[in-house]
Design a protein around this motif. Structure first.
Motif, PDB file in Angstrom:
ATOM      1  N   LEU A 274       0.827  -1.203   0.000  1.00  0.00           N
ATOM      2  CA  LEU A 274       0.000   0.000   0.000  1.00  0.00           C
ATOM      3  C   LEU A 274       0.869   1.265   0.000  1.00  0.00           C
ATOM      4  N   VAL A 275       1.985   1.199   0.729  1.00  0.00           N
ATOM      5  CA  VAL A 275       2.920   2.331   0.773  1.00  0.00           C
ATOM      6  C   VAL A 275       3.505   2.596  -0.609  1.00  0.00           C
ATOM      7  N   VAL A 276       3.840   1.535  -1.330  1.00  0.00           N
ATOM      8  CA  VAL A 276       4.365   1.696  -2.687  1.00  0.00           C
ATOM      9  C   VAL A 276       3.355   2.414  -3.583  1.00  0.00           C
ATOM     10  N   GLU A 277       2.095   2.054  -3.452  1.00  0.00           N
ATOM     11  CA  GLU A 277       1.048   2.703  -4.251  1.00  0.00           C
ATOM     12  C   GLU A 277       0.904   4.176  -3.859  1.00  0.00           C
ATOM     13  N   MET A 278       1.010   4.466  -2.555  1.00  0.00           N
ATOM     14  CA  MET A 278       0.938   5.868  -2.114  1.00  0.00           C
ATOM     15  C   MET A 278       2.106   6.671  -2.687  1.00  0.00           C
ATOM     16  N   LYS A 279       3.273   6.065  -2.720  1.00  0.00           N
ATOM     17  CA  LYS A 279       4.442   6.741  -3.290  1.00  0.00           C
ATOM     18  C   LYS A 279       4.240   7.039  -4.774  1.00  0.00           C
ATOM     19  N   GLU A 280       3.620   6.133  -5.485  1.00  0.00           N
ATOM     20  CA  GLU A 280       3.341   6.346  -6.913  1.00  0.00           C
ATOM     21  C   GLU A 280       2.431   7.560  -7.105  1.00  0.00           C
ATOM     22  N   GLU A 281       1.385   7.651  -6.282  1.00  0.00           N
ATOM     23  CA  GLU A 281       0.475   8.798  -6.385  1.00  0.00           C
ATOM     24  C   GLU A 281       1.194  10.093  -6.028  1.00  0.00           C
ATOM     25  N   LEU A 282       2.067  10.034  -5.025  1.00  0.00           N
ATOM     26  CA  LEU A 282       2.806  11.226  -4.620  1.00  0.00           C
ATOM     27  C   LEU A 282       3.757  11.683  -5.718  1.00  0.00           C
ATOM     28  N   GLU A 283       4.377  10.752  -6.420  1.00  0.00           N
ATOM     29  CA  GLU A 283       5.263  11.125  -7.533  1.00  0.00           C
ATOM     30  C   GLU A 283       4.477  11.830  -8.636  1.00  0.00           C
ATOM     31  N   LYS A 284       3.256  11.387  -8.885  1.00  0.00           N
ATOM     32  CA  LYS A 284       2.402  12.063  -9.876  1.00  0.00           C
ATOM     33  C   LYS A 284       2.126  13.497  -9.442  1.00  0.00           C
ATOM     34  N   ILE A 285       1.890  13.683  -8.150  1.00  0.00           N
ATOM     35  CA  ILE A 285       1.640  15.033  -7.619  1.00  0.00           C
ATOM     36  C   ILE A 285       2.861  15.914  -7.813  1.00  0.00           C
ATOM     37  N   LYS A 286       4.025  15.395  -7.445  1.00  0.00           N
ATOM     38  CA  LYS A 286       5.258  16.183  -7.561  1.00  0.00           C
ATOM     39  C   LYS A 286       5.542  16.564  -9.014  1.00  0.00           C
ATOM     40  N   GLU A 287       5.241  15.665  -9.917  1.00  0.00           N
ATOM     41  CA  GLU A 287       5.450  15.943 -11.344  1.00  0.00           C
ATOM     42  C   GLU A 287       4.570  17.104 -11.803  1.00  0.00           C
ATOM     43  N   GLN A 288       3.323  17.118 -11.355  1.00  0.00           N
ATOM     44  CA  GLN A 288       2.401  18.180 -11.755  1.00  0.00           C
ATOM     45  C   GLN A 288       2.753  19.509 -11.058  1.00  0.00           C
ATOM     46  N   LEU A 289       3.272  19.428  -9.835  1.00  0.00           N
ATOM     47  CA  LEU A 289       3.616  20.651  -9.105  1.00  0.00           C
ATOM     48  C   LEU A 289       4.726  21.434  -9.775  1.00  0.00           C
ATOM     49  N   ASN A 290       5.523  20.774 -10.619  1.00  0.00           N
ATOM     50  CA  ASN A 290       6.581  21.482 -11.353  1.00  0.00           C
ATOM     51  C   ASN A 290       6.027  22.570 -12.271  1.00  0.00           C
ATOM     52  N   ASN A 291       4.749  22.438 -12.647  1.00  0.00           N
ATOM     53  CA  ASN A 291       4.150  23.408 -13.557  1.00  0.00           C
ATOM     54  C   ASN A 291       3.115  24.286 -12.854  1.00  0.00           C
ATOM     55  N   ILE A 292       3.131  24.312 -11.520  1.00  0.00           N
ATOM     56  CA  ILE A 292       2.162  25.091 -10.763  1.00  0.00           C
ATOM     57  C   ILE A 292       2.802  26.404 -10.315  1.00  0.00           C
ATOM     58  N   LEU A 293       2.068  27.488 -10.500  1.00  0.00           N
ATOM     59  CA  LEU A 293       2.566  28.818 -10.095  1.00  0.00           C
ATOM     60  C   LEU A 293       2.622  28.914  -8.574  1.00  0.00           C
TER      61      LEU A 293
END
Length: 293
Positions: A274-293
């Protein structure tokens, strides 16, 4: 609501003499990285333009272009120098006769000779461009870019919140499985205790102290509470009116820290998955935050 750093905005003014076009493009960047291309008549306004853009767009890799072009109606027309054309024509005709060449294209050749076609002298009124005309165009282009950013931000908001919601669901699964994990640990410890208690070297007090330390190291209750709080704080921050990209990046680091701690302390394969899956979702968030003002 989040805003993207990606955007485009433009504005245009057309007069009898010239056309002014202002274009602004923005991509993601950790700070304000501004490139400006201006006509000569506005070169003394570059610093003021940079201040306006920095204040309005906050950060991003921004390219500004202000172009001025003369309109066709004001560009004048070409005039034929008839005397020079006749001179060239006669010389070409004489040369063709001398070498016995045919001469069907003599007129076209003479017309292409230097200075036969001459542009009428027309006053270049593009120099009449002034800052009062450009300022509203610049502000309009910035407004349109910000609208673009806001529209992109809505889509990013929905996407990022869906990842946060997925982490919440996975954390709920961790919470559901945790009691059985604790029971398995207790059973395992009791079995070891029975084996050890039969030994002559067994020290009951020391064993209990070590078990308390061991159980505390495996306890993930505090991490679960902090993770819930971080997720809630992240969601609240997403909907703040001011730019929150950097703040969300810091919160996501805290979320990652709690997820990692749960994984390292759980000592349970189900929770670690379950932790691995949470990490995957968090990586998606971090990727999108690169383009957030």
């Amino acid at each position: 609501m989040l805003q993207s750093m990606t955007g485009f905005g433009s504005a245009q003014l057309e007069t009898e003499s010239f056309t002014v076009c202002v274009e602004i493009k923005s991509l993601n960047s950790k700070s304000m990285d501004l490139s400006v291309r201006l006509p000569r008549s506005l070169s003394d306004k570059e610093l003021e333009i940079r201040n306006i853009i920095a204040k309005s767009l906050v950060r991003g890799k921004v390219n500004l272009s202000i172009e001025v072009s003369r309109n066709r109606a004001a560009a004048g027309r070409n005039r034929i120098n008839t005397e020079l054309l006749q001179t060239y024509y006669k010389e070409l005709e004489a040369a063709a006769t001398a070498v016995g060449a045919s001469s069907p294209d003599l007129f076209r050749l003479a017309l292409q000779m230097p200075e036969v076609l001459q542009a009428d002298a027309v006053e270049d009124k593009t120099e009449d461009l002034n800052w009062e005309q450009v300022t509203p165009l610049l502000l309009e282009a910035i407004d349109r870019l910000n609208v673009f950013r806001a529209d992109e931000g809505k889509a990013l908001t929905n996407e990022i919140i869906s990842y946060i919601d997925r982490i919440r669901i996975l954390l709920a699964e961790v919470e559901k499985h945790d009691p059985s994990r604790v029971e398995q640990i207790k059973t395992r410890i009791q079995g070891h205790m029975q084996d050890l208690s039969s030994s002559e070297a067994f020290n009951q007090n020391r064993f209990e102290q070590e078990m308390i330390y061991y159980i505390e190291k495996l306890d993930i209750a505090e991490e679960k509470v902090r993770l819930v709080n971080h997720l809630h704080y992240f969601t609240e921050t997403v909907y703040l009116p001011e730019p929150t990209g950097k703040k969300l990046a810091f919160i996501s680091q805290e979320i990652g820290r709690e997820i990692n701690t749960i994984g390292s302390k759980a000592n349970d394969s189900t929770i670690q998955h379950l932790v691995v899956e949470m990490k995957e979702e968090l990586e998606k968030i971090k990727e999108q935050l690169n383009n957030i003002l």
